[in-house]
Design an enzyme around this catalytic site. Sequence first.
Site, mmCIF file in Angstrom:
data_model
loop_
_atom_site.group_PDB
_atom_site.id
_atom_site.type_symbol
_atom_site.label_atom_id
_atom_site.label_comp_id
_atom_site.label_asym_id
_atom_site.label_seq_id
_atom_site.Cartn_x
_atom_site.Cartn_y
_atom_site.Cartn_z
ATOM 1 N N LEU A 23 0.906 -1.201 0.181
ATOM 2 C CA LEU A 23 0.040 0.395 0.355
ATOM 3 C C LEU A 23 0.797 1.599 -0.101
ATOM 4 O O LEU A 23 0.469 2.155 -0.783
ATOM 5 C CB LEU A 23 -1.008 0.142 1.164
ATOM 6 C CG LEU A 23 -2.277 -0.846 0.753
ATOM 7 C CD1 LEU A 23 -2.476 -1.167 2.254
ATOM 8 C CD2 LEU A 23 -2.848 -0.719 -0.070
ATOM 9 N N GLY A 26 7.369 4.512 4.178
ATOM 10 C CA GLY A 26 7.991 5.293 4.580
ATOM 11 C C GLY A 26 9.192 5.075 5.123
ATOM 12 O O GLY A 26 10.268 4.298 4.374
ATOM 13 N N GLY A 27 9.682 6.435 5.948
ATOM 14 C CA GLY A 27 11.829 6.229 6.231
ATOM 15 C C GLY A 27 11.957 4.724 6.948
ATOM 16 O O GLY A 27 12.880 4.615 6.358
ATOM 17 N N MET A 28 10.910 4.249 7.940
ATOM 18 C CA MET A 28 11.466 3.121 8.242
ATOM 19 C C MET A 28 9.873 1.650 8.445
ATOM 20 O O MET A 28 10.612 0.890 8.887
ATOM 21 C CB MET A 28 11.016 3.712 10.179
ATOM 22 C CG MET A 28 11.899 4.803 11.078
ATOM 23 S SD MET A 28 11.776 4.731 12.223
ATOM 24 C CE MET A 28 12.604 3.689 12.716
ATOM 25 N N ASP A 145 0.042 13.669 13.263
ATOM 26 C CA ASP A 145 0.147 14.069 11.699
ATOM 27 C C ASP A 145 -0.623 14.248 10.771
ATOM 28 O O ASP A 145 -0.285 13.395 10.315
ATOM 29 C CB ASP A 145 1.530 12.711 12.125
ATOM 30 C CG ASP A 145 1.811 13.417 10.284
ATOM 31 O OD1 ASP A 145 2.309 14.282 10.057
ATOM 32 O OD2 ASP A 145 2.892 12.554 9.742
#
Length: 347
Positions: A23, A26-28, A145
């Site tokens: 889907l 992200g960064g992590m 966020d």
Amino acid sequence: MLEALPQGRPPRFVGPYRLLARLGAGGMGEVHLACRADAPTADPHRMVAVKTVREDLEVDEDFRTRFRREIAAARTVDGPGVARLVDAGPDAPSPWLATEYVPGPSLAEAVVRTGPLPVGAVRALGAALARALAAVHGVKVLHRDLKPANVLLGAAGPKLIDFGIAQAFEATALTSTGLVVGSPGFMSPEHLVGSRAVVPASDVFCLGAVLAFAASGRGPFHDDEMAAVIYRISRAETELDGVPGELRPVLERCLRLDPGERPPAAELAALLDGRDGEDGRDGEDGRDGEGGGGAPGAFPWPGGVLSLVAECREAARAVGEAAASGAGVADLPTLGPVVPYSPTAVT
């Protein structure tokens, strides 16, 4: 939209779930559409979104401690406007969590692909999200966020995702030191001060920015230079020229510099529902009829959004049927484009 998993690999499992398609990332970590391995299904509403930490990252005990705390907080939040937490594995070699899957596009994708929403749909969207925030704030949890990519548009209405949990995945070190956590273009002035300065009114500020984007296709702090975006947020210098006039008064209240001057989430829901004359309502229910859901009780998405919802639902059904039939997930085709998204505006 969904992306096929890499070809030539055997089916992948996370906890009790079989991953069906990707889907996002992200960064992590990454997020996958999944279903229980012991109960294959083609019903999108029985599927989950599984978020995993990247396998190449080392996870220390500080991360796990924060992750457990965020999971505990997320379990207290429930309601029609929030994608509920279903399961989690904080002690797995690579920690993971599973949330309710919402078959529908993100607000970011919907606006990029179909254009700004009509006034009636923005009112309904904002009221639903404000009620969701009121529920979240009621159990002493903050989103922190809130941005168009974290709002999913389902057939029955919008749902918030990634509240609280996003910190554990994307910003453990940052939040622990009080540094900035948020998405450029949709942060509040308090985000710029540091994590410990964020309050419920900060989420309301972010929601105002999200609704401005939904109504105009452009964030209220858009600028070609990121430093200018941050400067404008710090002074709450909004640009709402593209927002229809009947929506501006209530959004201006959300985007005030002083948190104390912003409406609480529950009051904002009432304003957008049309139970206050200040927001320039058009009729008895405060909606102008431009939305696409004419049936009683139907959410007033315009036709373009309803088409994207159907597209997401059918794509999920297709991968579910393939997995249930024994087809290799890696052999599935890519079922839709991944739409690039600017955090501050549609380009």
